[in-house]
Design a protein around this motif. Structure first.
Motif, PDB file in Angstrom:
ATOM      1  N   ARG A   1     -40.832 -16.056 -94.349  1.00 25.00           N
ATOM      2  CA  ARG A   1     -40.555 -17.415 -94.833  1.00 25.00           C
ATOM      3  C   ARG A   1     -41.273 -18.457 -93.992  1.00 25.00           C
ATOM      4  O   ARG A   1     -41.871 -19.395 -94.519  1.00 25.00           O
ATOM      5  CB  ARG A   1     -39.040 -17.687 -94.837  1.00 25.00           C
ATOM      6  CG  ARG A   1     -38.361 -17.060 -96.040  1.00 25.00           C
ATOM      7  CD  ARG A   1     -36.865 -17.289 -96.012  1.00 25.00           C
ATOM      8  NE  ARG A   1     -36.247 -16.907 -97.278  1.00 25.00           N
ATOM      9  CZ  ARG A   1     -34.961 -16.637 -97.419  1.00 25.00           C
ATOM     10  NH1 ARG A   1     -34.140 -16.717 -96.389  1.00 25.00           N
ATOM     11  NH2 ARG A   1     -34.485 -16.296 -98.600  1.00 25.00           N
ATOM     12  N   VAL A   2     -41.202 -18.306 -92.693  1.00 23.34           N
ATOM     13  CA  VAL A   2     -41.824 -19.318 -91.831  1.00 23.34           C
ATOM     14  C   VAL A   2     -43.339 -19.245 -91.965  1.00 23.34           C
ATOM     15  O   VAL A   2     -44.034 -20.262 -91.887  1.00 23.34           O
ATOM     16  CB  VAL A   2     -41.317 -19.189 -90.363  1.00 23.34           C
ATOM     17  CG1 VAL A   2     -41.965 -18.040 -89.630  1.00 23.34           C
ATOM     18  CG2 VAL A   2     -41.530 -20.490 -89.596  1.00 23.34           C
ATOM     19  N   TYR A   3     -43.877 -18.043 -92.212  1.00 20.83           N
ATOM     20  CA  TYR A   3     -45.334 -17.871 -92.356  1.00 20.83           C
ATOM     21  C   TYR A   3     -45.833 -18.460 -93.671  1.00 20.83           C
ATOM     22  O   TYR A   3     -46.840 -19.173 -93.707  1.00 20.83           O
ATOM     23  CB  TYR A   3     -45.676 -16.381 -92.276  1.00 20.83           C
ATOM     24  CG  TYR A   3     -47.131 -16.078 -92.567  1.00 20.83           C
ATOM     25  CD1 TYR A   3     -48.130 -16.395 -91.640  1.00 20.83           C
ATOM     26  CD2 TYR A   3     -47.514 -15.461 -93.762  1.00 20.83           C
ATOM     27  CE1 TYR A   3     -49.467 -16.115 -91.912  1.00 20.83           C
ATOM     28  CE2 TYR A   3     -48.845 -15.184 -94.033  1.00 20.83           C
ATOM     29  CZ  TYR A   3     -49.820 -15.517 -93.104  1.00 20.83           C
ATOM     30  OH  TYR A   3     -51.133 -15.251 -93.375  1.00 20.83           O
ATOM     31  N   THR A   4     -45.122 -18.169 -94.763  1.00 15.61           N
ATOM     32  CA  THR A   4     -45.590 -18.611 -96.094  1.00 15.61           C
ATOM     33  C   THR A   4     -45.104 -20.012 -96.447  1.00 15.61           C
ATOM     34  O   THR A   4     -45.602 -20.606 -97.403  1.00 15.61           O
ATOM     35  CB  THR A   4     -45.072 -17.661 -97.196  1.00 15.61           C
ATOM     36  OG1 THR A   4     -43.638 -17.634 -97.122  1.00 15.61           O
ATOM     37  CG2 THR A   4     -45.625 -16.251 -97.031  1.00 15.61           C
ATOM     38  N   LYS A   5     -44.101 -20.496 -95.734  1.00 15.88           N
ATOM     39  CA  LYS A   5     -43.419 -21.746 -96.087  1.00 15.88           C
ATOM     40  C   LYS A   5     -42.857 -21.672 -97.509  1.00 15.88           C
ATOM     41  O   LYS A   5     -42.823 -22.655 -98.249  1.00 15.88           O
ATOM     42  CB  LYS A   5     -44.352 -22.952 -95.935  1.00 15.88           C
ATOM     43  CG  LYS A   5     -44.903 -23.087 -94.506  1.00 15.88           C
ATOM     44  CD  LYS A   5     -45.728 -24.351 -94.339  1.00 15.88           C
ATOM     45  CE  LYS A   5     -46.182 -24.577 -92.916  1.00 15.88           C
ATOM     46  NZ  LYS A   5     -47.154 -23.546 -92.448  1.00 15.88           N
ATOM     47  N   ARG A   6     -42.450 -20.477 -97.914  1.00 13.53           N
ATOM     48  CA  ARG A   6     -41.808 -20.268 -99.211  1.00 13.53           C
ATOM     49  C   ARG A   6     -40.425 -19.656 -98.953  1.00 13.53           C
ATOM     50  O   ARG A   6     -40.151 -19.202 -97.839  1.00 13.53           O
ATOM     51  CB  ARG A   6     -42.624 -19.282-100.060  1.00 13.53           C
ATOM     52  CG  ARG A   6     -44.078 -19.693-100.274  1.00 13.53           C
ATOM     53  CD  ARG A   6     -44.814 -18.532-100.942  1.00 13.53           C
ATOM     54  NE  ARG A   6     -46.217 -18.812-101.190  1.00 13.53           N
ATOM     55  CZ  ARG A   6     -47.059 -17.908-101.689  1.00 13.53           C
ATOM     56  NH1 ARG A   6     -46.644 -16.687-101.997  1.00 13.53           N
ATOM     57  NH2 ARG A   6     -48.324 -18.215-101.896  1.00 13.53           N
ATOM     58  N   GLN A   7     -39.608 -19.593-100.018  1.00 20.48           N
ATOM     59  CA  GLN A   7     -38.221 -19.157 -99.802  1.00 20.48           C
ATOM     60  C   GLN A   7     -37.815 -17.878-100.528  1.00 20.48           C
ATOM     61  O   GLN A   7     -36.968 -17.132-100.049  1.00 20.48           O
ATOM     62  CB  GLN A   7     -37.273 -20.276-100.234  1.00 20.48           C
ATOM     63  CG  GLN A   7     -37.369 -21.485 -99.333  1.00 20.48           C
ATOM     64  CD  GLN A   7     -36.309 -22.507 -99.616  1.00 20.48           C
ATOM     65  OE1 GLN A   7     -35.575 -22.416-100.598  1.00 20.48           O
ATOM     66  NE2 GLN A   7     -36.219 -23.504 -98.751  1.00 20.48           N
ATOM     67  N   ALA A   8     -38.375 -17.620-101.711  1.00 16.69           N
ATOM     68  CA  ALA A   8     -37.850 -16.524-102.532  1.00 16.69           C
ATOM     69  C   ALA A   8     -38.171 -15.153-101.932  1.00 16.69           C
ATOM     70  O   ALA A   8     -39.224 -14.960-101.329  1.00 16.69           O
ATOM     71  CB  ALA A   8     -38.420 -16.608-103.947  1.00 16.69           C
TER      72      ALA A   8
END
Ligand SMILES: *Cc1c(COP(=O)(O)O)cnc(C)c1O
Length: 452
Positions: A147-154
């Motif tokens: 999540r922290v790497y992609t800045k995405r949540q799902a």
């Protein structure tokens, strides 16, 4: 049999099955009464006998019964129980110091385990690791990192998947009873898609890989949006779901989809890893190189340790202090892991796992031809299973599975069941088990099956 004690390197425990009392015996019954009074009922027990010693391919109980071990404490003691190198290294570490906390003052064994993980896991890219206490904790951290790497949540997971018992990993886990029932609400942003389960694929096994991948990818694209997905988390050989081997071709398609859309592909090899399936890691069979891999169970010969290993740039995405925990990568557990890895290399345990498959699988397949109650034999290496059905149908048969397990227990064979439908008997012997003992264990299953 003497070869066994040599192979295990463990304590000189007679490598034999020996039943000297009713199962459970009087001492186990006494302890069980104490357990019932003092231990929370939610902590269930497969077999009501209390362990006293274990090593090689056997587990001895407090009444002096010796069981052939086809469970390895759920795929943990792959190098045997109390394996020589594990005990030697962990003991030396216990005497030196037990804990300093890696976040306070680091120590060499932690670094050495991470170096070993970089070398052993698939792919020759730059890798880093972080160590934790349990498999669930490793999976949670893999999700944090993605999540922290992609800045995405799902987060996308699969039917029949199992990833642990903490709040996030319950959400990632498929099966309600017993893992999730009554324990919600669960963490949000978790999406479940189909897995290629050939035996139960509605249109049959032939096009299962393609159809399942199409459906999974369609659902991710349309219902979640590929650009919103931080991680796809999958077990390359599903454990608690029933030792399901995704149809060949399924995993590469999902991995390719992840790559195309900048999604972190996480292989949860907590059960299938560390030589269990005849490779160091199960995803090697299809040449999959995961971005992150989670490991635990077999890693440290029975001491609690888990890891997330993966591409350096992903692993480094979390800010300093963002990952860790008081005990994660405890020095004694790290020393045990180094002993465990040493044993795996020295005894070539991937080859031993393949040999176990060579011995067991044909015998199980023969049983399947003779007994309609076995719907399918599957698995790889020393991660094998039979799925039990009502003869002539594919209807799950959990009753027969429970009865078969109980009959085996009574005869001195420790076996476990698994599966979404509770109808899979799984075989997870220590990789150092002797061939005599291995065959004797299969004899017991065969005889119990005939009496069923
Ligand atoms: C056992 C398991 C876990 C959870 O590990 P714990 O150490 O019990 O927290 C996660 N994923 C898979 C595939 C497992 O088999």
């Amino acid at each position: 049999m003497s070869t066994m004690t040599e192979l295990s390197g463990g304590p000189a425990l007679p490598q034999e099955r020996r039943i000297v009392t009713a199962i459970p015996g009087p001492k186990s019954q006494e302890l069980m009464a104490r357990k019932e009074a003092a231990v929370a009922s939610g902590v269930g027990t497969v077999m009501p006998v209390f362990a006293r010693r274990a090593g090689g391919g056997v587990l001895e109980d407090v009444d002096g019964n010796s069981f052939i071990d086809f469970g390895s404490g759920i795929a943990v003691t792959s190098v045997g129980n109390s394996a020589e190198a594990v005990v030697r290294r962990a003991t030396a570490q216990l005497e030196a110091f037990t804990h300093s906390c890696v976040m306070v003052t680091p120590y060499e064994p932690y670094v050495e385990v991470c170096e070993q993980l970089a070398g052993l896991t698939p792919g020759d890219h730059a890798k880093k690791s972080a160590l934790f206490n349990s498999g669930a904790e490793a999976v949670e951290n893999a999700v944090k990192i993605a999540r922290v790497y992609t800045k995405r949540q799902a987060v996308v997971v699969f039917d029949h998947g199992y990833h642990g018992r903490t709040n996030l990993t319950m959400a990632l886990t498929s099966k309600s009873m017993p893992y999730k029932h009554g324990f919600g609400p669960f963490a949000p942003e978790v999406y479940r898609v189909p897995v290629a389960y050939p035996y139960r694929w509605l249109t049959g096994p032939e096009n299962c890989a393609e159809e399942a991948a199409d459906q999974a990818i369609d659902q991710i694209s349309k219902q979640v949006g590929a650009g919103n997905v931080a991680a796809i988390v999958i077990e390359p050989l599903l454990g608690e779901g029933g030792f399901i081997e995704p149809a060949k071709g399924f995993l590469p398609r999902i991995a390719e989809f992840a790559k195309t859309h900048g999604i972190v592909f996480v292989a949860d090899e907590i059960q299938s890893g560390f030589c269990r399936t005849g490779q160091w890691f199960a995803c090697e069979d299809e040449g999959i190189v995961p971005d992150l891999i989670t490991t635990a169970k077999g890693i440290a010969g029975g001491l609690p340790l888990a890891a997330v290993t993966g591409r350096a740039e992903i692993m480094d995405a979390a800010h300093s202090g963002g990952l860790g925990g008081t005990y994660g990568g405890n020095p004694v557990a790290c020393a045990a892991a180094l002993g465990s890895i040493e044993t795996m290399r020295e005894l070539d345990l991937p080859a031993r796992a393949k040999r176990i498959e060579e011995i067991m699988k044909p015998r199980l397949q023969k049983m399947a031809e003779q007994h309609g109650v076995i719907g399918e034999v599957r698995g790889r290496g020393a991660m094998l299973a039979i799925e039990l059905v009502k003869p002539g149908t594919k209807e799950p048969n959990p009753e027969a599975t429970a009865a078969l397990a109980k009959a085996c227990h009574q005869e001195g064979l420790l076996v476990l069941t698994t599966g979404t439908y509770g109808n899979v008997m799984r075989f997870l012997p220590p990789l150092v088990i002797g061939e005599d003992l291995l065959n004797e264990g299969v004899d017991i299953v065969e005889a119990a099956l005939s009496r069923l």
